[in-house]
Scaffold this active site. Structure first.
Site, short mmCIF file in Angstrom:
data_model
loop_
_atom_site.label_atom_id
_atom_site.label_comp_id
_atom_site.label_asym_id
_atom_site.label_seq_id
_atom_site.Cartn_x
_atom_site.Cartn_y
_atom_site.Cartn_z
N GLY A 11 0.84 -1.21 0.00
CA GLY A 11 0.00 0.00 0.00
C GLY A 11 0.87 1.25 0.00
O GLY A 11 1.92 1.27 0.64
N ARG A 72 0.97 -4.90 -5.57
CA ARG A 72 1.07 -6.17 -4.83
C ARG A 72 1.38 -7.21 -5.90
O ARG A 72 0.88 -7.12 -7.01
CB ARG A 72 -0.22 -6.45 -4.10
CG ARG A 72 -0.59 -5.28 -3.17
CD ARG A 72 -1.68 -5.62 -2.21
NE ARG A 72 -2.27 -4.43 -1.63
CZ ARG A 72 -1.85 -3.83 -0.51
NH1 ARG A 72 -0.85 -4.34 0.18
NH2 ARG A 72 -2.44 -2.75 -0.06
N ASP A 103 4.80 -4.79 6.11
CA ASP A 103 5.37 -6.06 6.56
C ASP A 103 5.50 -7.09 5.44
O ASP A 103 6.51 -7.80 5.36
CB ASP A 103 4.59 -6.64 7.76
CG ASP A 103 3.18 -7.02 7.44
OD1 ASP A 103 2.61 -6.45 6.49
OD2 ASP A 103 2.64 -7.91 8.12
N THR A 125 4.45 2.43 5.53
CA THR A 125 3.05 2.00 5.64
C THR A 125 2.33 2.91 6.61
O THR A 125 2.92 3.34 7.61
CB THR A 125 2.94 0.53 6.11
OG1 THR A 125 1.57 0.23 6.40
CG2 THR A 125 3.76 0.23 7.35
N ASP A 127 0.00 1.96 8.49
CA ASP A 127 -0.60 1.14 9.56
C ASP A 127 0.14 1.15 10.90
O ASP A 127 -0.41 0.78 11.91
CB ASP A 127 -0.70 -0.33 9.09
CG ASP A 127 -1.67 -0.48 7.93
OD1 ASP A 127 -2.53 0.40 7.78
OD2 ASP A 127 -1.56 -1.45 7.17
N ASP A 129 2.28 -0.96 11.92
CA ASP A 129 2.15 -2.33 12.44
C ASP A 129 3.46 -3.11 12.42
O ASP A 129 3.45 -4.33 12.55
CB ASP A 129 1.07 -3.09 11.64
CG ASP A 129 1.39 -3.15 10.15
OD1 ASP A 129 2.33 -2.46 9.70
OD2 ASP A 129 0.69 -3.88 9.43
N ARG A 171 -6.43 -3.01 10.05
CA ARG A 171 -7.05 -4.35 10.08
C ARG A 171 -6.61 -5.14 11.31
O ARG A 171 -7.39 -5.82 11.94
CB ARG A 171 -6.69 -5.14 8.81
CG ARG A 171 -7.65 -4.86 7.67
CD ARG A 171 -7.10 -5.38 6.38
NE ARG A 171 -5.86 -4.70 6.04
CZ ARG A 171 -5.01 -5.07 5.10
NH1 ARG A 171 -5.24 -6.14 4.40
NH2 ARG A 171 -3.92 -4.38 4.85
#
Ligand code: ATP
Length: 320
Positions: A11, A72, A103, A125, A127, A129, A171
């Site tokens: 992303g 992707r 990741d 990213t 996120d 994460d 998510r």
């Protein structure tokens, strides 16, 4: 090392361009050639590779998205695709690869490093994460975008006396909801890391109403195990309070990066170049406190991310 490549993958996130700029200009400053690989692993497999110079990255530090584009790639996960990717690096004489992504992209980097390529993973990213770094490139911008949305929604919610559920990205990791929720004064923050307690949300809404509160903001990460619409109907049924849903979606991914994201992108990107220059083994680069750090790429994603959800939610409850 004489020649390196740089790509963005997964992303997109605000600050990726600032990071590409740091890698390209840093490499040239240190007498290395640098090749841009378009569309992540997908473009690597297809040989979408071009040499970059200082002017290739002019006027991009403030721009969201990524000039190298991103993708992707399911083909990269196949034996044939992976072999083609390795071949392409050999064809272009690229010895080191800077991978800017989340990741999944860094896991791809681990595979390439095990096949003999020196890979520097850069945390791109929204996120937040990735367990080895306090912050990722793009997270701060996404939080600020969500914060602006909370502010705008608050005006309307308060004018109409409504409860509003604002759904943000996340998510598995609820950091955007946590940080934007606390900074935006949300009454309730819901994240995937914590169990959902609908009765508790209803109780809070009714206590607020009884003390004259006209509106409430609930900020919810997309990964919470109830859809925002389902939560809306449940809350309305149980409390009788008019409730609306705002889903922020892709607007959180775009926009001009904040100063924090540009600094993180520039500092980590340049560290990647220094490591290539100094003959380092593959690393994942990030930040702890104010310090730029580099850890073994194979270890970077091994431990799960420690969540500070309980302390942020508790603080938000006290202050709201
Ligand atoms: P974001 O978190 O912002 O979505 P990401 O980098 O995690 O970014 P992914 O779609 O998970 O995004 O990964 C990007 C690409 O990296 C994948 O399309 C795939 O080619 C490669 N990749 C993902 N997971 C792995 C893995 N476990 N091993 C090797 N390569 C992977």
């Amino acid at each position: 090392m004489k020649r390196i490549g740089v790509m963005t993958s997964g992303g997109d996130s605000p600050g990726m361009n600032a990071c590409i700029r740091a890698v390209v200009r840093g490499a040239i400053y240190n007498d290395m050639e640098v090749y841009g690989i378009r569309r992540g692993y997908e473009g690597l497999i297809d040989g979408e590779i071009e040499e970059m110079d200082v002017s290739s990255v002019a006027d991009i530090i403030h721009r969201g998205g990524t000039i190298l584009r991103t993708a992707r790639s399911d083909r990269f996960l196949t034996k044939e695709g992976f072999a083609r990717a390795l071949n392409m690096l050999e064809t272009f004489g690229i010895e080191g690869l800077a991978v800017i992504g989340g990741d999944g992209s860094l896991r791809g980097g681990v595979d390439l490093s095990q096949a003999g390529i020196t890979v520097m993973g850069l945390p791109g990213t929204i996120d937040n994460d990735l367990p080895y770094t306090d912050y990722t490139i793009g997270f701060d911008t996404a939080v600020n975008t969500a914060l602006m949305a909370i502010g705008n929604t608050r005006d309307t919610s308060s004018s109409h006396g409504r409860t509003t559920i604002i759904e943000v990205m996340g998510r598995h990791c609820g950091d955007i909801a946590l940080y934007a929720g606390l900074a935006g004064g949300a009454e309730t923050i819901l994240v995937p890391e914590e169990a959902l307690d609908v009765a508790d949300i209803c109780k809070k809404l009714l206590i607020g109403k009884n003390r004259g509160k006209l509106h409430s903001i609930i900020i919810k990460a997309e990964g919470v195990n109830i859809s925002s619409e389902e939560l809306r109907t449940t809350l309305e049924d149980r409390t009788g309070l008019e409730t609306r849903v705002v889903i922020l979606g892709y607007i959180q991914r775009g926009g001009s990066p904040t100063a924090r994201d540009r600094l993180l992108a520039s500092r980590t990107g340049y560290r990647a170049v220094e490591l290539f220059r100094d003959g380092s083994a593959s690393k994942a680069i990030g930040v702890r406190g104010e310090e730029i750090i580099a850890v073994e790429i194979g270890d970077a994603l091994k431990t799960p991310k420690r969540s500070n959800a309980p302390e942020i939610i508790q603080l938000s409850d006290i202050l709201s």
